[in-house]
Design an enzyme around this catalytic site. Sequence first.
Site, PDB file in Angstrom:
ATOM      1  N   TYR A 289       3.931   5.837   4.765  1.00 14.80           N
ATOM      2  CA  TYR A 289       2.848   6.074   3.534  1.00 14.80           C
ATOM      3  C   TYR A 289       2.253   6.394   3.680  1.00 14.80           C
ATOM      4  O   TYR A 289       1.083   6.769   5.027  1.00 14.80           O
ATOM      5  CB  TYR A 289       2.876   4.418   2.807  1.00 14.80           C
ATOM      6  CG  TYR A 289       3.755   3.698   3.552  1.00 14.80           C
ATOM      7  CD1 TYR A 289       5.407   3.347   2.534  1.00 14.80           C
ATOM      8  CD2 TYR A 289       3.026   2.226   3.198  1.00 14.80           C
ATOM      9  CE1 TYR A 289       5.555   2.707   2.731  1.00 14.80           C
ATOM     10  CE2 TYR A 289       4.189   0.762   2.890  1.00 14.80           C
ATOM     11  CZ  TYR A 289       5.685   1.317   2.764  1.00 14.80           C
ATOM     12  OH  TYR A 289       6.475   0.493   2.837  1.00 14.80           O
TER      13      TYR A 289
ATOM     14  N   GLN B  85      11.904  -7.478   5.522  1.00 13.97           N
ATOM     15  CA  GLN B  85      11.366  -6.948   3.987  1.00 13.97           C
ATOM     16  C   GLN B  85      12.278  -6.618   3.574  1.00 13.97           C
ATOM     17  O   GLN B  85      12.888  -5.916   3.927  1.00 13.97           O
ATOM     18  CB  GLN B  85      10.308  -6.645   4.780  1.00 13.97           C
ATOM     19  CG  GLN B  85       8.897  -6.223   3.090  1.00 13.97           C
ATOM     20  CD  GLN B  85       8.154  -5.724   3.519  1.00 13.97           C
ATOM     21  OE1 GLN B  85       7.741  -4.191   2.798  1.00 13.97           O
ATOM     22  NE2 GLN B  85       7.235  -5.617   4.342  1.00 13.97           N
TER      23      GLN B  85
ATOM     24  N   LEU C 218       7.300  -6.131  -8.138  1.00 12.92           N
ATOM     25  CA  LEU C 218       7.428  -5.701  -9.916  1.00 12.92           C
ATOM     26  C   LEU C 218       7.918  -3.989 -10.189  1.00 12.92           C
ATOM     27  O   LEU C 218       7.495  -3.046 -11.480  1.00 12.92           O
ATOM     28  CB  LEU C 218       6.091  -5.496  -9.668  1.00 12.92           C
ATOM     29  CG  LEU C 218       5.145  -6.513  -9.878  1.00 12.92           C
ATOM     30  CD1 LEU C 218       3.378  -6.323  -9.689  1.00 12.92           C
ATOM     31  CD2 LEU C 218       5.553  -7.212 -10.987  1.00 12.92           C
TER      32      LEU C 218
ATOM     33  N   ASP D 204      -0.443  -5.258   3.963  1.00 10.68           N
ATOM     34  CA  ASP D 204       1.732  -4.563   4.332  1.00 10.68           C
ATOM     35  C   ASP D 204       1.376  -2.996   3.857  1.00 10.68           C
ATOM     36  O   ASP D 204       0.692  -2.301   3.346  1.00 10.68           O
ATOM     37  CB  ASP D 204       2.632  -5.191   3.502  1.00 10.68           C
ATOM     38  CG  ASP D 204       4.081  -4.196   3.716  1.00 10.68           C
ATOM     39  OD1 ASP D 204       4.392  -4.708   4.495  1.00 10.68           O
ATOM     40  OD2 ASP D 204       4.263  -2.670   3.595  1.00 10.68           O
TER      41      ASP D 204
ATOM     42  N   TYR E  31       9.875  -7.210  -1.438  1.00 16.48           N
ATOM     43  CA  TYR E  31       9.301  -6.007  -1.866  1.00 16.48           C
ATOM     44  C   TYR E  31       9.181  -5.719  -3.368  1.00 16.48           C
ATOM     45  O   TYR E  31      10.352  -5.875  -3.835  1.00 16.48           O
ATOM     46  CB  TYR E  31       9.054  -5.061  -0.419  1.00 16.48           C
ATOM     47  CG  TYR E  31      10.179  -4.372  -0.035  1.00 16.48           C
ATOM     48  CD1 TYR E  31      10.656  -3.157  -1.163  1.00 16.48           C
ATOM     49  CD2 TYR E  31      11.079  -4.262   0.541  1.00 16.48           C
ATOM     50  CE1 TYR E  31      11.582  -2.500  -1.215  1.00 16.48           C
ATOM     51  CE2 TYR E  31      11.920  -3.343   0.797  1.00 16.48           C
ATOM     52  CZ  TYR E  31      12.506  -2.603   0.114  1.00 16.48           C
ATOM     53  OH  TYR E  31      13.543  -1.999   0.309  1.00 16.48           O
TER      54      TYR E  31
ATOM     55  N   THR F  10       0.595  -1.508   0.040  1.00 15.30           N
ATOM     56  CA  THR F  10       0.206  -0.138   0.436  1.00 15.30           C
ATOM     57  C   THR F  10       0.734   1.280  -0.117  1.00 15.30           C
ATOM     58  O   THR F  10       0.364   2.352   0.790  1.00 15.30           O
ATOM     59  CB  THR F  10      -1.040   0.033   1.631  1.00 15.30           C
ATOM     60  OG1 THR F  10       0.188   0.305   2.167  1.00 15.30           O
ATOM     61  CG2 THR F  10      -1.784  -0.987   1.556  1.00 15.30           C
ATOM     62  N   TRP F  11       1.618   1.230  -0.316  1.00 16.43           N
ATOM     63  CA  TRP F  11       3.122   2.445  -0.687  1.00 16.43           C
ATOM     64  C   TRP F  11       2.511   3.004  -2.196  1.00 16.43           C
ATOM     65  O   TRP F  11       2.268   2.077  -2.551  1.00 16.43           O
ATOM     66  CB  TRP F  11       4.150   2.381  -0.873  1.00 16.43           C
ATOM     67  CG  TRP F  11       5.120   2.904  -0.765  1.00 16.43           C
ATOM     68  CD1 TRP F  11       5.172   4.697  -0.421  1.00 16.43           C
ATOM     69  CD2 TRP F  11       6.510   3.039  -1.400  1.00 16.43           C
ATOM     70  NE1 TRP F  11       6.229   4.954  -0.893  1.00 16.43           N
ATOM     71  CE2 TRP F  11       6.766   4.613  -1.423  1.00 16.43           C
ATOM     72  CE3 TRP F  11       7.169   1.986  -1.816  1.00 16.43           C
ATOM     73  CZ2 TRP F  11       8.230   4.523  -1.639  1.00 16.43           C
ATOM     74  CZ3 TRP F  11       8.342   2.963  -2.468  1.00 16.43           C
ATOM     75  CH2 TRP F  11       9.082   3.956  -2.501  1.00 16.43           C
TER      76      TRP F  11
END
Length: 289
Positions: A59, A171, A202, A54, A199, A23-24
């Site tokens: 964030y 993480q 992509l 997460d 993390y 959810t960053w």
Amino acid sequence: MIKLKKIKLGKTDENIPILGQGTWGIKSFRNKDYYEKWKESIRKGIELGITHIDTAEMYGRGTSELIVGQVISEYNRDDLFITTKLFPMHTRYNTMKKAAYNSLKRLGIKQIDLYLIHWPSPLISIKKQMRVLEDLVNEGKVRYIGVSNFSVEQFKEAQTYLKNTELVNNQLPASITRQKHIEQSLPFYQNEGIIMTAYSPLGHNGYHNLQGDLREKLEIVAKSHNATIQQIAIAWLINHENVITIPKASKIEHMIANAEAANIRLSDKEITLLYEDGRITENLKLISA
Ligand SMILES: NC(=O)c1ccc[n+]([C@@H]2O[C@H](COP(=O)([O-])OP(=O)(O)OC[C@H]3O[C@@H](n4cnc5c(N)ncnc54)[C@H](OP(=O)(O)O)[C@@H]3O)[C@@H](O)[C@H]2O)c1
């Protein structure tokens, strides 16, 4: 709610989904439509079984935790697993504790499932950070603890300061384009039975402009699984033992594709093909097809 494949959280009795939601990117001071779109994709993820969410104090300066909190209030708390992280710029015991309480408040929950030190800080000793984490567990505010962006040496050092709890997670940045931690750190976590969360799986940008040899190899594997290259990039990570990953998808179609990727089983040959040097690191354990 669909059930996604689960993995044991370290040496605990907890099983968590192999895929979580990142959810960053949820920003502060946006309009209602902006947040509603985010909420829709988080809800979709939960319905698809991506029930591990997460977030972090950092964030959107708390906005991500607030939005996650609003969505999860619509679900049974026991069906969800919430990870958040302590911003390492807090240097005093009391301010660190207060930061954890504020995260709980924004998330609207009584207990954080997994609380991580976001990254090691030159401003505060690992020993002091571990004392805060352990005290939060003893108070019942946190169930499990871990770290993020710690080297293997820092992880080992942190563990020595804990008296009656254990770190269950590190993480780390790990992806098909950033393989260092898969090759160099994962063998340690696999041997210790600790979960490594990959993390930015992509590459932070979704690999829409990925070019060259790696793209060609991803396309070959993707074709044989009737999948996209992004799905193969996600599958590649979680086809390693002890790895979970947390892609961020603000678009519903991406969330659906990611949930599908959790079921893609790659052969050892396909996994090996996608290593940078085309060879598997000695002692690395794969989930064989
Ligand atoms: N501990 C740390 O220090 C740290 C650092 C960085 C990140 N993280 C965590 O890791 C999470 C994920 O990393 P990230 O946000 O850097 O980026 P990421 O997950 O590597 O990539 C996100 C990008 O991929 C796109 N995407 C997602 N699924 C896709 C799919 N199936 N097909 C095509 N594109 C797809 C997203 O598009 P849309 O959004 O448009 O759907 C977005 O543009 C973060 O959100 C955060 O929770 C932790």
